[in-house]
Write a protein that holds these residues in place. Structure first.
Motif, PDB file in Angstrom:
ATOM      1  N   ARG A  12       0.864  -1.188   0.000  1.00  0.00           N
ATOM      2  CA  ARG A  12       0.000   0.000   0.000  1.00  0.00           C
ATOM      3  C   ARG A  12       0.896   1.233   0.000  1.00  0.00           C
ATOM      4  O   ARG A  12       1.825   1.329   0.798  1.00  0.00           O
ATOM      5  N   TYR A  13       0.594   2.151  -0.893  1.00  0.00           N
ATOM      6  CA  TYR A  13       1.397   3.367  -1.011  1.00  0.00           C
ATOM      7  C   TYR A  13       0.665   4.542  -0.406  1.00  0.00           C
ATOM      8  O   TYR A  13      -0.489   4.810  -0.720  1.00  0.00           O
ATOM      9  N   SER A  14       1.347   5.248   0.479  1.00  0.00           N
ATOM     10  CA  SER A  14       0.846   6.501   1.033  1.00  0.00           C
ATOM     11  C   SER A  14       1.647   7.629   0.395  1.00  0.00           C
ATOM     12  O   SER A  14       2.797   7.873   0.785  1.00  0.00           O
ATOM     13  N   ALA A  15       1.046   8.279  -0.597  1.00  0.00           N
ATOM     14  CA  ALA A  15       1.728   9.381  -1.282  1.00  0.00           C
ATOM     15  C   ALA A  15       1.998  10.528  -0.320  1.00  0.00           C
ATOM     16  O   ALA A  15       3.028  11.210  -0.418  1.00  0.00           O
ATOM     17  N   THR A  16       1.113  10.753   0.624  1.00  0.00           N
ATOM     18  CA  THR A  16       1.271  11.824   1.608  1.00  0.00           C
ATOM     19  C   THR A  16       2.545  11.640   2.421  1.00  0.00           C
ATOM     20  O   THR A  16       3.283  12.594   2.660  1.00  0.00           O
ATOM     21  N   ASP A  17       2.806  10.397   2.834  1.00  0.00           N
ATOM     22  CA  ASP A  17       3.964  10.101   3.676  1.00  0.00           C
ATOM     23  C   ASP A  17       5.192   9.658   2.886  1.00  0.00           C
ATOM     24  O   ASP A  17       6.281   9.568   3.446  1.00  0.00           O
ATOM     25  N   GLY A  18       5.000   9.319   1.601  1.00  0.00           N
ATOM     26  CA  GLY A  18       6.116   8.790   0.818  1.00  0.00           C
ATOM     27  C   GLY A  18       6.577   7.443   1.330  1.00  0.00           C
ATOM     28  O   GLY A  18       7.770   7.154   1.384  1.00  0.00           O
ATOM     29  N   ILE A  19       5.595   6.603   1.705  1.00  0.00           N
ATOM     30  CA  ILE A  19       5.892   5.293   2.290  1.00  0.00           C
ATOM     31  C   ILE A  19       5.126   4.215   1.526  1.00  0.00           C
ATOM     32  O   ILE A  19       3.934   4.376   1.246  1.00  0.00           O
ATOM     33  N   ILE A  20       5.821   3.127   1.253  1.00  0.00           N
ATOM     34  CA  ILE A  20       5.140   1.906   0.808  1.00  0.00           C
ATOM     35  C   ILE A  20       5.133   0.958   1.990  1.00  0.00           C
ATOM     36  O   ILE A  20       6.184   0.637   2.556  1.00  0.00           O
ATOM     37  N   PHE A  21       3.935   0.534   2.361  1.00  0.00           N
ATOM     38  CA  PHE A  21       3.738  -0.421   3.452  1.00  0.00           C
ATOM     39  C   PHE A  21       3.611  -1.811   2.842  1.00  0.00           C
ATOM     40  O   PHE A  21       2.850  -2.000   1.891  1.00  0.00           O
ATOM     41  N   VAL A  22       4.349  -2.764   3.388  1.00  0.00           N
ATOM     42  CA  VAL A  22       4.333  -4.136   2.888  1.00  0.00           C
ATOM     43  C   VAL A  22       3.933  -5.059   4.035  1.00  0.00           C
ATOM     44  O   VAL A  22       4.444  -4.935   5.147  1.00  0.00           O
ATOM     45  N   SER A  23       3.002  -5.985   3.740  1.00  0.00           N
ATOM     46  CA  SER A  23       2.607  -6.970   4.748  1.00  0.00           C
ATOM     47  C   SER A  23       2.274  -8.292   4.071  1.00  0.00           C
ATOM     48  O   SER A  23       2.104  -8.360   2.850  1.00  0.00           O
ATOM     49  N   TYR A  24       2.186  -9.326   4.879  1.00  0.00           N
ATOM     50  CA  TYR A  24       2.033 -10.690   4.382  1.00  0.00           C
ATOM     51  C   TYR A  24       0.924 -11.409   5.138  1.00  0.00           C
ATOM     52  O   TYR A  24       0.694 -11.148   6.313  1.00  0.00           O
ATOM     53  N   PRO A  25       0.272 -12.364   4.470  1.00  0.00           N
ATOM     54  CA  PRO A  25      -0.781 -13.143   5.128  1.00  0.00           C
ATOM     55  C   PRO A  25      -0.154 -14.203   6.042  1.00  0.00           C
ATOM     56  O   PRO A  25       1.031 -14.523   5.916  1.00  0.00           O
ATOM     57  N   PRO A  26      -0.939 -14.770   6.940  1.00  0.00           N
ATOM     58  CA  PRO A  26      -0.416 -15.839   7.800  1.00  0.00           C
ATOM     59  C   PRO A  26       0.200 -16.966   6.968  1.00  0.00           C
ATOM     60  O   PRO A  26      -0.326 -17.364   5.931  1.00  0.00           O
ATOM     61  N   GLY A  27       1.364 -17.421   7.437  1.00  0.00           N
ATOM     62  CA  GLY A  27       2.027 -18.548   6.790  1.00  0.00           C
ATOM     63  C   GLY A  27       2.785 -18.225   5.514  1.00  0.00           C
ATOM     64  O   GLY A  27       3.218 -19.130   4.807  1.00  0.00           O
ATOM     65  N   PHE A  28       2.999 -16.954   5.218  1.00  0.00           N
ATOM     66  CA  PHE A  28       3.694 -16.586   3.989  1.00  0.00           C
ATOM     67  C   PHE A  28       5.145 -17.048   4.069  1.00  0.00           C
ATOM     68  O   PHE A  28       5.864 -16.716   4.999  1.00  0.00           O
ATOM     69  N   HIS A  29       5.585 -17.809   3.075  1.00  0.00           N
ATOM     70  CA  HIS A  29       6.951 -18.333   3.062  1.00  0.00           C
ATOM     71  C   HIS A  29       7.481 -18.328   1.636  1.00  0.00           C
ATOM     72  O   HIS A  29       6.801 -18.777   0.716  1.00  0.00           O
ATOM     73  N   LEU A  30       8.697 -17.829   1.484  1.00  0.00           N
ATOM     74  CA  LEU A  30       9.387 -17.875   0.198  1.00  0.00           C
ATOM     75  C   LEU A  30      10.445 -18.965   0.280  1.00  0.00           C
ATOM     76  O   LEU A  30      11.364 -18.874   1.086  1.00  0.00           O
ATOM     77  N   ALA A  31      10.303 -19.987  -0.558  1.00  0.00           N
ATOM     78  CA  ALA A  31      11.188 -21.137  -0.477  1.00  0.00           C
ATOM     79  C   ALA A  31      12.246 -21.161  -1.576  1.00  0.00           C
ATOM     80  O   ALA A  31      13.374 -21.566  -1.329  1.00  0.00           O
ATOM     81  N   THR A  32      11.890 -20.724  -2.786  1.00  0.00           N
ATOM     82  CA  THR A  32      12.786 -20.888  -3.926  1.00  0.00           C
ATOM     83  C   THR A  32      13.253 -19.540  -4.466  1.00  0.00           C
ATOM     84  O   THR A  32      12.641 -18.504  -4.206  1.00  0.00           O
ATOM     85  N   ARG A  33      14.307 -19.582  -5.256  1.00  0.00           N
ATOM     86  CA  ARG A  33      14.776 -18.359  -5.913  1.00  0.00           C
ATOM     87  C   ARG A  33      13.682 -17.761  -6.777  1.00  0.00           C
ATOM     88  O   ARG A  33      13.542 -16.546  -6.827  1.00  0.00           O
ATOM     89  N   ARG A  34      12.947 -18.602  -7.445  1.00  0.00           N
ATOM     90  CA  ARG A  34      11.876 -18.088  -8.301  1.00  0.00           C
ATOM     91  C   ARG A  34      10.822 -17.345  -7.480  1.00  0.00           C
ATOM     92  O   ARG A  34      10.356 -16.276  -7.876  1.00  0.00           O
ATOM     93  N   GLU A  35      10.437 -17.904  -6.352  1.00  0.00           N
ATOM     94  CA  GLU A  35       9.464 -17.225  -5.493  1.00  0.00           C
ATOM     95  C   GLU A  35      10.009 -15.900  -4.972  1.00  0.00           C
ATOM     96  O   GLU A  35       9.295 -14.898  -4.941  1.00  0.00           O
ATOM     97  N   ILE A  36      11.274 -15.901  -4.581  1.00  0.00           N
ATOM     98  CA  ILE A  36      11.902 -14.675  -4.082  1.00  0.00           C
ATOM     99  C   ILE A  36      11.945 -13.621  -5.192  1.00  0.00           C
ATOM    100  O   ILE A  36      11.544 -12.474  -5.000  1.00  0.00           O
ATOM    101  N   ALA A  37      12.425 -14.013  -6.364  1.00  0.00           N
ATOM    102  CA  ALA A  37      12.519 -13.071  -7.488  1.00  0.00           C
ATOM    103  C   ALA A  37      11.148 -12.546  -7.884  1.00  0.00           C
ATOM    104  O   ALA A  37      10.995 -11.347  -8.164  1.00  0.00           O
ATOM    105  N   THR A  38      10.147 -13.413  -7.898  1.00  0.00           N
ATOM    106  CA  THR A  38       8.790 -12.993  -8.262  1.00  0.00           C
ATOM    107  C   THR A  38       8.263 -11.952  -7.285  1.00  0.00           C
ATOM    108  O   THR A  38       7.688 -10.943  -7.689  1.00  0.00           O
ATOM    109  N   MET A  39       8.477 -12.182  -5.982  1.00  0.00           N
ATOM    110  CA  MET A  39       8.007 -11.211  -5.003  1.00  0.00           C
ATOM    111  C   MET A  39       8.702  -9.865  -5.209  1.00  0.00           C
ATOM    112  O   MET A  39       8.058  -8.821  -5.227  1.00  0.00           O
TER     113      MET A  39
END
Length: 141
Positions: A12-39
């Motif tokens: 979520r981008y807040s243009a007012t604050d110049g911040i991008i907020f990043v969050s993840y759902p329960p159990g979010f896991h990156l296992a492979t290089r492909r998953e990491i690169a895609t994210m």
């Protein structure tokens, strides 16, 4: 194959604050290089579409987030891409001890200090202090 949990990855981008907020759902896991690169591709694409080349602060909620530490070196290359292209700095909060340790190891590989905060309010206080010049990037971020 993209990980099943990718759909719920949130930015979520807040243009007012110049911040991008990043969050993840329960159990979010990156296992492979492909998953990491895609994210990270999605992180950069979101930044390009919302910020149009203007660097911003990132506030990342590590609650619910884990990665495969065996891929830490590759992960570092992806974080560096975001730092170089998109971020003034990345401020993180939350997360379990293993996630926090992985983040500290990545910070050492990037040669940048890595502090993780307990709460979103603490992370935002750092962003405000940076913006107001009371801290500098690397001093306590």
């Amino acid at each position: 194959m993209e990980p099943k949990n990718r759909a719920a990855f949130s930015q979520r981008y807040s243009a007012t604050d110049g911040i991008i907020f990043v969050s993840y759902p329960p159990g979010f896991h990156l296992a492979t290089r492909r998953e990491i690169a895609t994210m990270f591709d999605q992180v950069v694409e979101f930044w390009q579409s919302k910020c149009r080349g203007r660097k911003v602060y990132y506030v990342v909620d590590y609650t619910n987030y884990t990665t495969n530490l065996a891929e830490n070196d590759f992960y570092v290359t992806q974080v560096k891409r975001v730092i170089d292209q998109c971020a003034i700095t990345i401020v993180r909060f939350g997360g379990d001890p293993l996630t926090r340790t992985g983040s500290r190891l990545r910070g050492m590989k990037l040669h940048v200090p890595t502090n993780l905060y307990s709460t979103k309010d603490e992370a935002l206080a750092i962003v405000h202090a940076l913006r107001e010049g009371r801290l500098t990037v690397g001093q306590n971020t």
